[in-house]
Design a protein around this motif. Structure first.
Motif, mmCIF file in Angstrom:
data_model
loop_
_atom_site.group_PDB
_atom_site.id
_atom_site.type_symbol
_atom_site.label_atom_id
_atom_site.label_comp_id
_atom_site.label_asym_id
_atom_site.label_seq_id
_atom_site.Cartn_x
_atom_site.Cartn_y
_atom_site.Cartn_z
ATOM 1 N N UNK A 1 0.821 -1.219 0.000
ATOM 2 C CA UNK A 1 0.000 0.000 0.000
ATOM 3 C C UNK A 1 0.850 1.262 0.000
ATOM 4 N N UNK A 2 2.143 1.127 0.310
ATOM 5 C CA UNK A 2 3.014 2.298 0.414
ATOM 6 C C UNK A 2 3.383 2.536 1.858
ATOM 7 N N UNK A 3 4.678 2.625 2.124
ATOM 8 C CA UNK A 3 5.121 2.783 3.497
ATOM 9 C C UNK A 3 5.828 4.097 3.774
ATOM 10 N N UNK A 4 6.821 4.418 2.966
ATOM 11 C CA UNK A 4 7.653 5.608 3.207
ATOM 12 C C UNK A 4 7.017 6.819 2.527
ATOM 13 N N UNK B 1 -0.190 12.507 -0.920
ATOM 14 C CA UNK B 1 -0.121 11.673 0.281
ATOM 15 C C UNK B 1 -1.526 11.171 0.642
ATOM 16 N N UNK B 2 -1.596 9.886 0.965
ATOM 17 C CA UNK B 2 -2.855 9.293 1.406
ATOM 18 C C UNK B 2 -2.767 8.941 2.879
ATOM 19 N N UNK B 3 -3.898 8.995 3.549
ATOM 20 C CA UNK B 3 -3.950 8.496 4.922
ATOM 21 C C UNK B 3 -3.740 6.982 4.894
ATOM 22 N N UNK B 4 -3.352 6.381 6.011
ATOM 23 C CA UNK B 4 -3.170 4.921 6.019
ATOM 24 C C UNK B 4 -4.413 4.169 5.550
ATOM 25 N N UNK C 1 -7.337 1.261 0.991
ATOM 26 C CA UNK C 1 -8.448 1.218 0.045
ATOM 27 C C UNK C 1 -7.926 1.232 -1.395
ATOM 28 N N UNK C 2 -6.942 2.103 -1.665
ATOM 29 C CA UNK C 2 -6.365 2.180 -3.009
ATOM 30 C C UNK C 2 -5.663 0.881 -3.380
ATOM 31 N N UNK C 3 -4.998 0.290 -2.418
ATOM 32 C CA UNK C 3 -4.292 -0.988 -2.605
ATOM 33 C C UNK C 3 -5.267 -2.097 -3.001
ATOM 34 N N UNK C 4 -6.385 -2.206 -2.302
ATOM 35 C CA UNK C 4 -7.357 -3.257 -2.639
ATOM 36 C C UNK C 4 -7.994 -2.980 -4.000
ATOM 37 N N UNK C 5 -8.358 -1.727 -4.250
ATOM 38 C CA UNK C 5 -8.898 -1.370 -5.563
ATOM 39 C C UNK C 5 -7.925 -1.742 -6.673
ATOM 40 N N UNK D 1 -4.232 -4.507 10.154
ATOM 41 C CA UNK D 1 -5.400 -5.383 10.113
ATOM 42 C C UNK D 1 -6.251 -5.149 8.865
ATOM 43 N N UNK D 2 -6.464 -3.900 8.498
ATOM 44 C CA UNK D 2 -7.286 -3.608 7.327
ATOM 45 C C UNK D 2 -6.634 -4.133 6.054
ATOM 46 N N UNK D 3 -5.330 -3.967 5.945
ATOM 47 C CA UNK D 3 -4.602 -4.456 4.780
ATOM 48 C C UNK D 3 -4.576 -5.980 4.736
#
Length: 304
Positions: A103-106, A117-120, A125-129, A173-175
């Motif tokens: 999902x992106x860390x750094x 920048x996205x919130x965690x 959400x973007x990662x699952x999409x 947990x969400x990821x």
């Protein structure tokens, strides 16, 4: 207990000056029968080779081994284009690609690349999409229209090539739940292994989400990034005082990994050196020529 076919690979650095040595090691691993190599994806570091350009080059110089980014820096690689990249690599290599996804860390460095920048929560959400969209843009079928919160495409023709397996680096947990719903494998973060608290508390989240989505949780691999030394003689202790694996002799590695597969559901291992860097050529040879075949044989007997 039935187990999946176990896959073995190694992780490597990809600095600009490492190219010739990296090619030599990947070709050695290919000849020796390893299943995959992995490269990190940090496009904001100028001295690094681009992960996907490098994977494409290496796949073109090998015959059997698969390559993947461990894991793809998704915010800098929009999902519709990433779908084209991985299906093209799959078509050109005969399917020798895995899609590692994060999902992106750094985010400080990611935003330096001009990415919003996205919130965690939004990043997950973007990662699952992205995973859903990449799979829809693969494997043929009618044009795809997708209207998500983060990705929108209109009447885009999917590639006729199937999407590669998707292995995620989910931590939260969400990821983890997203991995259970839409991914094909999981790489535990921070090189956590099957005896860690991280694994014990995280894998059930994946399994519960998979079952709720009507999937068989056993189909989702756990592939461990696994650093350690391969020594000539047995070590008196193969784990440190914190319980982390240090390494040991070939026999100690075989015993540990066989137990990981048969008792803890491991289905893959990506070898790193003890400092999380690239293994030496000699260690890579022992990994491919001695440890991996012995573990495969031991676990195949269990499958009967």
């Amino acid at each position: 207990m039935s187990v999946q076919e176990v896959v073995f690979g190694f992780g490597a650095h990809s600095g600009i000056d490492d190219g010739p040595e990296l090619l030599r090691m990947v070709q050695q691993a290919d000849r020796d029968g390893l299943d995959h190599f992995s490269l990190s994806d940090h496009p904001y570091i100028g001295e690094r080779l681009d992960a996907y350009a490098t994977i494409g080059f290496l796949l073109g110089r090998t015959q059997r081994i698969a390559g993947f980014a461990n894991v793809t820096n998704l915010p800098t690689r929009p999902a519709p284009l990433l779908a084209r990249t991985v299906t093209s690599l799959s078509a050109l290599s005969g399917g020798r690609v895995v899609l590692g996804m994060g999902a992106g860390g750094l985010w400080d460095r990611i935003s330096d690349m001009g990415v919003d920048r996205l919130s965690p929560g939004a990043a997950v959400d973007a990662f699952e999409e992205a995973i859903v969209l990449i799979k829809r843009l693969s494997g043929g079928g009618p044009p795809v229209t997708f209207q998500g919160l983060h990705y929108q495409v209109h009447e885009i023709e999917p590639s006729p090539v199937a999407a590669p397996p998707v292995w995620t680096g989910s931590v939260g947990r969400k990821s983890l739940a997203a991995t259970g719903r839409v991914a094909d494998g999981w790489i535990p973060g921070h090189a956590a292994d099957w005896l860690s608290e991280r694994y014990r508390t995280s894998r059930p989240v994946i399994d519960e989400a998979a079952a709720a989505a009507g999937r068989d949780p056993r189909e989702i691999r756990t592939v461990f990034n696994f650093p350690g030394r391969i020594t000539d003689r047995p070590l008196p202790a193969t784990r440190d005082t914190d319980g982390r694996w240090i390494g040991g002799s070939v026999d100690q590695w075989v015993e540990e990994l066989t137990d990981a597969v048969l008792e803890h559901g491991a289905s893959g291992f990506t070898l790193f050196s003890a400092d999380h860097g690239t293994q030496s050529s000699a260690s890579l040879g022992r990994w491919a020529g001695e440890i991996a075949p012995a573990v495969r044989e031991a676990t195949a007997k269990e499958n009967g």
